[in-house]
Structures are given as C-alpha cells and as structure tokens.
Design a protein around this motif. Sequence first.
Motif, PDB file in Angstrom:
ATOM      1  N   ARG A 313      -8.494 -22.691  29.871  1.00 38.88           N
ATOM      2  CA  ARG A 313      -8.424 -22.053  31.190  1.00 38.88           C
ATOM      3  C   ARG A 313      -8.630 -23.050  32.326  1.00 38.88           C
ATOM      4  NH1 ARG A 313      -5.578 -18.354  29.068  1.00 38.88           N
ATOM      5  NH2 ARG A 313      -6.697 -16.860  27.768  1.00 38.88           N
ATOM      6  N   SER A 314      -9.458 -24.059  32.113  1.00 42.38           N
ATOM      7  CA  SER A 314      -9.650 -25.055  33.174  1.00 42.38           C
ATOM      8  C   SER A 314      -8.374 -25.849  33.412  1.00 42.38           C
ATOM      9  CB  SER A 314     -10.801 -25.994  32.810  1.00 42.38           C
ATOM     10  OG  SER A 314     -10.495 -26.769  31.674  1.00 42.38           O
ATOM     11  N   ARG A 315      -7.643 -26.143  32.370  1.00 46.79           N
ATOM     12  CA  ARG A 315      -6.365 -26.843  32.538  1.00 46.79           C
ATOM     13  C   ARG A 315      -5.350 -25.947  33.237  1.00 46.79           C
ATOM     14  NH1 ARG A 315      -5.531 -29.909  26.664  1.00 46.79           N
ATOM     15  NH2 ARG A 315      -7.029 -31.606  27.045  1.00 46.79           N
ATOM     16  N   ALA A 316      -5.429 -24.644  32.978  1.00 49.06           N
ATOM     17  CA  ALA A 316      -4.511 -23.726  33.647  1.00 49.06           C
ATOM     18  C   ALA A 316      -4.788 -23.652  35.141  1.00 49.06           C
ATOM     19  CB  ALA A 316      -4.610 -22.336  33.026  1.00 49.06           C
ATOM     20  N   VAL A 317      -6.052 -23.829  35.543  1.00 54.28           N
ATOM     21  CA  VAL A 317      -6.423 -23.740  36.954  1.00 54.28           C
ATOM     22  C   VAL A 317      -6.219 -25.077  37.664  1.00 54.28           C
ATOM     23  CG1 VAL A 317      -8.315 -23.305  38.565  1.00 54.28           C
ATOM     24  CG2 VAL A 317      -8.046 -21.857  36.524  1.00 54.28           C
ATOM     25  N   PHE A 318      -6.680 -26.176  37.037  1.00 57.28           N
ATOM     26  CA  PHE A 318      -6.663 -27.479  37.695  1.00 57.28           C
ATOM     27  C   PHE A 318      -5.498 -28.370  37.272  1.00 57.28           C
ATOM     28  CE2 PHE A 318     -11.133 -26.173  37.762  1.00 57.28           C
ATOM     29  CZ  PHE A 318     -11.471 -26.394  39.089  1.00 57.28           C
ATOM     30  N   GLY A 319      -4.823 -28.018  36.174  1.00 58.89           N
ATOM     31  CA  GLY A 319      -3.811 -28.923  35.641  1.00 58.89           C
ATOM     32  C   GLY A 319      -4.455 -29.937  34.722  1.00 58.89           C
ATOM     33  N   ARG A 320      -3.646 -30.688  34.039  1.00 57.11           N
ATOM     34  CA  ARG A 320      -4.171 -31.694  33.116  1.00 57.11           C
ATOM     35  C   ARG A 320      -4.576 -32.938  33.917  1.00 57.11           C
ATOM     36  NH1 ARG A 320      -3.190 -31.066  27.652  1.00 57.11           N
ATOM     37  NH2 ARG A 320      -1.980 -29.208  27.110  1.00 57.11           N
ATOM     38  N   GLY A 321      -5.861 -33.242  33.896  1.00 54.20           N
ATOM     39  CA  GLY A 321      -6.344 -34.388  34.643  1.00 54.20           C
ATOM     40  C   GLY A 321      -7.853 -34.444  34.624  1.00 54.20           C
ATOM     41  N   PRO A 322      -8.431 -35.451  35.266  1.00 54.72           N
ATOM     42  CA  PRO A 322      -9.898 -35.603  35.258  1.00 54.72           C
ATOM     43  C   PRO A 322     -10.621 -34.454  35.927  1.00 54.72           C
ATOM     44  CG  PRO A 322      -8.858 -37.149  36.790  1.00 54.72           C
ATOM     45  CD  PRO A 322      -7.762 -36.539  35.992  1.00 54.72           C
ATOM     46  N   GLN A 323     -10.005 -33.817  36.917  1.00 55.83           N
ATOM     47  CA  GLN A 323     -10.673 -32.709  37.594  1.00 55.83           C
ATOM     48  C   GLN A 323     -10.874 -31.531  36.646  1.00 55.83           C
ATOM     49  OE1 GLN A 323      -8.621 -31.303  41.064  1.00 55.83           O
ATOM     50  NE2 GLN A 323     -10.370 -30.092  41.820  1.00 55.83           N
ATOM     51  N   ALA A 324      -9.870 -31.243  35.838  1.00 54.20           N
ATOM     52  CA  ALA A 324      -9.990 -30.159  34.867  1.00 54.20           C
ATOM     53  C   ALA A 324     -11.049 -30.484  33.826  1.00 54.20           C
ATOM     54  CB  ALA A 324      -8.645 -29.907  34.201  1.00 54.20           C
ATOM     55  N   LEU A 325     -11.079 -31.726  33.346  1.00 59.27           N
ATOM     56  CA  LEU A 325     -12.072 -32.123  32.352  1.00 59.27           C
ATOM     57  C   LEU A 325     -13.480 -32.016  32.922  1.00 59.27           C
ATOM     58  CD1 LEU A 325     -12.770 -33.250  29.586  1.00 59.27           C
ATOM     59  CD2 LEU A 325     -12.415 -35.559  30.490  1.00 59.27           C
ATOM     60  N   ALA A 326     -13.687 -32.470  34.160  1.00 59.07           N
ATOM     61  CA  ALA A 326     -15.012 -32.404  34.771  1.00 59.07           C
ATOM     62  C   ALA A 326     -15.465 -30.956  34.944  1.00 59.07           C
ATOM     63  CB  ALA A 326     -14.992 -33.125  36.123  1.00 59.07           C
ATOM     64  N   ALA A 327     -14.553 -30.068  35.392  1.00 52.88           N
ATOM     65  CA  ALA A 327     -14.902 -28.660  35.562  1.00 52.88           C
ATOM     66  C   ALA A 327     -15.229 -28.004  34.227  1.00 52.88           C
ATOM     67  CB  ALA A 327     -13.751 -27.930  36.247  1.00 52.88           C
ATOM     68  N   CYS A 328     -14.455 -28.358  33.209  1.00 50.67           N
ATOM     69  CA  CYS A 328     -14.679 -27.808  31.874  1.00 50.67           C
ATOM     70  C   CYS A 328     -16.043 -28.239  31.340  1.00 50.67           C
ATOM     71  CB  CYS A 328     -13.557 -28.249  30.943  1.00 50.67           C
ATOM     72  SG  CYS A 328     -13.781 -27.762  29.223  1.00 50.67           S
TER      73      CYS A 328
END
Length: 438
Positions: A313-328
Amino acid sequence: MENPLLTQAAALLTTVVRQQVVLPCSLEQLEVTIHPLAHALARQTAQQLAAESVAQVEQQPLACPCGGQPQAQQHRRRRVLLLFGLVTLRLRRYRCPACGAWQCPGATALYLRPRQRLTRTVEEWLARLGLAWSYAIGAHEAARLLPGVAVSAKTGERCVARCGQAVAAREEAAATAAAQDERAVAVTGPALTNPRRRWVALDGVMVRARGAGKWLEIQVASLWSAWQERSDRQHPRRELTDVTVLARAHGWEALGRHLWRMIVARGGLTPAGAEWFVFGDGASGIRSLWEQYLPGGQLILDRWHLWEKVKQRSRAVFGRGPQALAACQEAYALLKQGAVVRAQELVAAWPAHTEWAEKQRQRLWNYLERHAELIPDYEQLAAAGCLVGAGRSEKANDLVVVPRMKNGKMHWGRPGADFVALLRAYHLSDPDAPFLPI
C-alpha cells in the motif's frame, strides 16, 4: 554368516553376466547389466513359489459355510505386478452347488483382493513417485528403477487416489472419534515436546483448477511445540523439531476437524493450562477455524504478511522509491510494538495525490482496523521466548504444495488435489508410515 544357497545363486548369476560383459569393465556397466538380470531372476523365483503355494491349497478339500461341497468350475489366469515384474498365475475358482457361492483358495492364500493387479508395495511405490513428479514422469522413472514395472501415467494416478482414499478414511475415522469425545481418544502420535506452549500456523495456497481462469485453494496447517537454534548457519535460524503438517482441499472447516484430530492424537489437550498461539494471514476461514477449535489460543497476524501489506500500500501511495520505503518502515516500526492506533494515524496522514492513491491508503487503514486485535506487541512476545512469525506456514506451503502442484501447466480437480496434498503432508510428517493397510 553368508547363506550358502545365496552364494551358489550368485555364482550362477556371475556366470551369466560374464557372457555379456568383457572384463575389465566399469561399475556402471556392471550395474546396467546386472540390474535387469537380478529382477528377471527374482520375478521367475516369485512366480514359481507362488504357483507352488496355489497348488498346495488347491489340493486340499474345500468346504462351504452352508455345508455344501464346492466344485471346480473355472481355471483363470491372473497377472499381478510385483517389484520384480509381471507374474502370471493360474487360479482355480470353485462354486458351491447348494448356495452358489464362489471361492478361490489360491487368491486367498496369496492375499489377493478381487481384481487386484498390483501388490501393495508396488502401489505405494507408484504413489510416492506420483507425489514427487507428474504421473507421466513417475511412470517413466518406475520403468527405469524397477525393470519390468511398466505402467501408464493413469495407473500412477489411480495408485495415488487409492492411497489417498485409504489414508483419508483412517484420518476421517479418527476425526469423528475426536469430535465425539476427545477425552476418550488415546494418544497415538508423537507427543508434543513442550507441553506448555504450542504453535499452529495456517495458510492457504492457490493452484490452478480445471477451467479457464479458475483456482482452487489448498489449506495447510502446521503444529509444533519445540525448536533448536542453528547458530552454525551464516544467518542464525531456528529448526522445528516436532512439527506435523496437515493439508486438505475441502475448505477450512474440513481442515479444522482434522487439525483437532491431530492435536488430540499428539496429546495437545494436556496440560489444561497450556498456551496456544495461532498464526495466520487474517483470512475469514482461519478466523472461523480458530474460533471453533482453539478459542483459548491467541490468534496472531503473521508479521511477514503484515509487512507485505504495508509495503504494497505504501508503494501504491508514494510510488516505488525511498519515500515509500521510509513511510513503510515508519508505520511497520509502530506495528511491531502493537501500536495500531498510532500506525493508523500515521497512515491517514500520508499525502495521496490521486484518487486511486487515496483509495489504497484507505484500504490499508481499513486493513489495520479489521485486524487490530490480531496485532500484538511482537517485540514483547519475542523477548518472552515466543515465535512471532509464521515462516513455518510458508515453508509448509513450499514443501507440500508448491513443488508438485504449482506448475503453470498443471490443472487440478478437487479430489485429485486433495489426495496429493493430503499424502504429501502425511508423508512429510511421517516418512515411514504406510499408505495402505498392511
């Protein structure tokens, strides 16, 4: 001490082999030459001894329960496949003129069932090959390993079905007895090593069903109570030491009945104050099984499934990248401590720039809301010496279902899938247990 008769037989076989090979020769060449000869010799010996056994019993007078005297009526050939090859028997059938009952003393002496064409040993061998490979490959391997055992893929499938029916009947009888009065059922399986803490892992695996776009779920359960640390590995691991695996393709309710049977058979009802931990992915079928059979246990959402859901779900919101990983990672750090409400607040604050991203964010929030009671403080449980992940359920899936049933070209009907899953789990739990009654 060697048997002198076997020594003489070996000398005769050596004389035959010398006529077919030129010395010196390799062990592989000797193996290829001697293997079929030894099977042919064993087949002829078995046929001669079986014929002598039949002749002895047919010479004895017969009696019928009605008091009549059976008379010889037919002399039929019966071909039976042994591990050594196909033997041909001539069996005489007798009919009582008083009541019309038929008898076949030769078949009775050889313990042959009506219409039996394979010995129990051959059936179990073919079933095990059919559990490891496709039925066509299993039949081919049987011909290579057992010269003279030439069978079709359909025969291998029927052997799996017959063995599956035999095991299922035994387990169904035990499950019925456990459901009626579990306290009256004697402990038959190996006792659980740790009587105070027990773990159950539940998961489902989808395989292709017959029909375009159709799928069939295999339900898998694992039960264990003890493990040992494997610190000698590059990455320290835990190896379960008393695990039992169960698999079915008839739904969670059917699996639950047999899971309860397995718990009773392994002495899982004692002591009364034992702790139960049930791992799963939160599916409704797993919840219903837990509520019906293990309501006193603690149902835990598997940590790996939780991580995968948050990551998706974090990748769906932020896209694939460091921002999604950090939020996850930030949300998952809170969930590991059991702080579901704080994690929900964090997820609700994720910026969603599109309607689709907002929908995915809401789906994650709903997922956490729905499974809040199943998300404990994983770190606290681990500190108390408990397992906090159901890696065993994923491993059971890999061992029971994936190698044999997940090939993209394979399509399964429910009965065939149930037999294969049942027997693979049964064999994995006890490799020496027979499939067919002895």
